[in-house]
Write a protein that holds these residues in place. Sequence first.
Motif, PDB file in Angstrom:
ATOM      1  N   UNK A   1      48.189   2.750 -26.496  1.00 24.22           N
ATOM      2  CA  UNK A   1      48.638   3.596 -25.395  1.00 24.22           C
ATOM      3  C   UNK A   1      47.447   3.945 -24.505  1.00 24.22           C
ATOM      4  N   UNK A   2      47.481   3.485 -23.258  1.00 20.18           N
ATOM      5  CA  UNK A   2      46.399   3.691 -22.304  1.00 20.18           C
ATOM      6  C   UNK A   2      46.812   4.768 -21.306  1.00 20.18           C
ATOM      7  N   UNK A   3      46.065   5.864 -21.236  1.00 17.40           N
ATOM      8  CA  UNK A   3      46.324   6.910 -20.256  1.00 17.40           C
ATOM      9  C   UNK A   3      45.150   6.948 -19.286  1.00 17.40           C
ATOM     10  N   UNK A   4      45.438   6.833 -18.010  1.00 17.96           N
ATOM     11  CA  UNK A   4      44.401   6.784 -16.977  1.00 17.96           C
ATOM     12  C   UNK A   4      43.910   8.185 -16.638  1.00 17.96           C
ATOM     13  N   UNK A   5      42.591   8.360 -16.731  1.00 23.81           N
ATOM     14  CA  UNK A   5      41.931   9.642 -16.466  1.00 23.81           C
ATOM     15  C   UNK A   5      40.781   9.401 -15.495  1.00 23.81           C
ATOM     16  N   UNK A   6      40.593  10.303 -14.544  1.00 19.27           N
ATOM     17  CA  UNK A   6      39.451  10.266 -13.626  1.00 19.27           C
ATOM     18  C   UNK A   6      38.455  11.332 -14.052  1.00 19.27           C
ATOM     19  N   UNK A   7      37.209  10.928 -14.282  1.00 18.71           N
ATOM     20  CA  UNK A   7      36.146  11.873 -14.639  1.00 18.71           C
ATOM     21  C   UNK A   7      35.195  12.013 -13.455  1.00 18.71           C
ATOM     22  N   UNK A   8      35.349  13.097 -12.710  1.00 15.85           N
ATOM     23  CA  UNK A   8      34.573  13.294 -11.485  1.00 15.85           C
ATOM     24  C   UNK A   8      35.330  12.723 -10.302  1.00 15.85           C
ATOM     25  N   UNK A   9      35.715  13.592  -9.350  1.00 10.06           N
ATOM     26  CA  UNK A   9      36.646  13.196  -8.293  1.00 10.06           C
ATOM     27  C   UNK A   9      35.951  12.868  -6.981  1.00 10.06           C
ATOM     28  N   UNK A  10      34.682  12.470  -7.040  1.00 12.11           N
ATOM     29  CA  UNK A  10      33.946  12.262  -5.783  1.00 12.11           C
ATOM     30  C   UNK A  10      34.497  11.131  -4.939  1.00 12.11           C
ATOM     31  N   UNK A  11      35.287  10.236  -5.499  1.00 12.17           N
ATOM     32  CA  UNK A  11      35.867   9.150  -4.701  1.00 12.17           C
ATOM     33  C   UNK A  11      37.051   9.616  -3.863  1.00 12.17           C
ATOM     34  N   UNK A  12      37.572  10.800  -4.145  1.00 13.39           N
ATOM     35  CA  UNK A  12      38.662  11.344  -3.332  1.00 13.39           C
ATOM     36  C   UNK A  12      38.123  11.906  -2.024  1.00 13.39           C
ATOM     37  N   UNK A  13      38.866  11.706  -0.945  1.00 13.38           N
ATOM     38  CA  UNK A  13      38.489  12.347   0.318  1.00 13.38           C
ATOM     39  C   UNK A  13      39.105  13.743   0.379  1.00 13.38           C
ATOM     40  N   UNK A  14      38.785  14.464   1.442  1.00 11.48           N
ATOM     41  CA  UNK A  14      39.244  15.843   1.554  1.00 11.48           C
ATOM     42  C   UNK A  14      40.752  15.978   1.653  1.00 11.48           C
TER      43      UNK A  14
END
Length: 344
Positions: A120-133
């Motif tokens: 079971x693979x759950x996608x997690x983002x660690x550090x959101x700097x790739x998101x824009x405002x």
Amino acid sequence: MIQPHAVFDGHNDLLLRLWLQNAPTEAVNRFLTGSLSGHLDLTRMRQGGFFGGLFAVFVPPVGFVKQHRDGYGTEKHDALAIVEAQIALLQAIEAQSAGRAKICRSAAEIDRCRRADILALVLHIEGAEALDGELSQLDGWIAAGLRSIGPLWNLANRFGTGVTGNFPGSPDSGDGLTEEGLNLLRVCNRRKLLIDLSHMNEKAFWQTARHSSAPLVATHSNVHALCQQPRNLTAPQLEAIAASEGFVGVNFGTAFLRADGQRNGDTPLSDIIRHLDGLMAILGEDRVGFGSDFDGISVPDALGDVAGLPRLTAAMASAGYGEALIEKICWRNWLSVLKKTWGE
């Protein structure tokens, strides 16, 4: 041979390890065929009972990448491109697994994978700097399977400042969340994404405790009173997590376990149990699990890698943990908090 328990784990850096390879697509094949270096591959996961977890997408500092990837230059260090490349690697694991791995979006899907012996693979983002405002990338990531996000890592981004500092140190290490960070919390609550506290400094932690309506979850953190790393959790933080019906996944990294804060492989499994005991003393036995940080840290030699998980559960049994409690810590508590957070 020790019989493995089923294990769901709150944090690993497999996708970073794959992305750092000079041929990431070939590395996916090595993961699936059991010949990948590091802490994780599918063969060793099955040996250890590891049936699923949160798989982190992480943009490392450029200096770190230069040390680990041949021919890497600063001009290539595009956070959004790195995030999307790592998401593509998770998708490749699923696509090339011949049904042995699946990206999961609900607790029910995870449990079906457990019963069917599917990773079971759950996608997690660690550090959101790739998101824009405007958070314009978020819809696409959610469509790809994103169910969990840590707004911060150690370094500052538009959403706030992560926890920093040397051992021994306090988690009160700087400014907290910005207005954009508070907005990200609101959006995560609305979209029913888990918000990870594990790299938040103290100010950001308490802002999240005040503004988030979801259970407070630290996917891979330990007890500050037992190891004074700034990233470990203080008693008041743990009390707030308990009050929210939240959760903490214990980190297997030796530097977060040992009283001296050293990255020393000669660390007994009893140190992991010491932190489990410390967490349960405040959180109770229903709000604690594993957040190994496999492929992101140095683990005790007695554990070695994911195939060593049965040695840890055997040590838990020797320490007096009953079968029902071991099962809760290994996977049931994780699925419970995910269901509460995701509403599924």
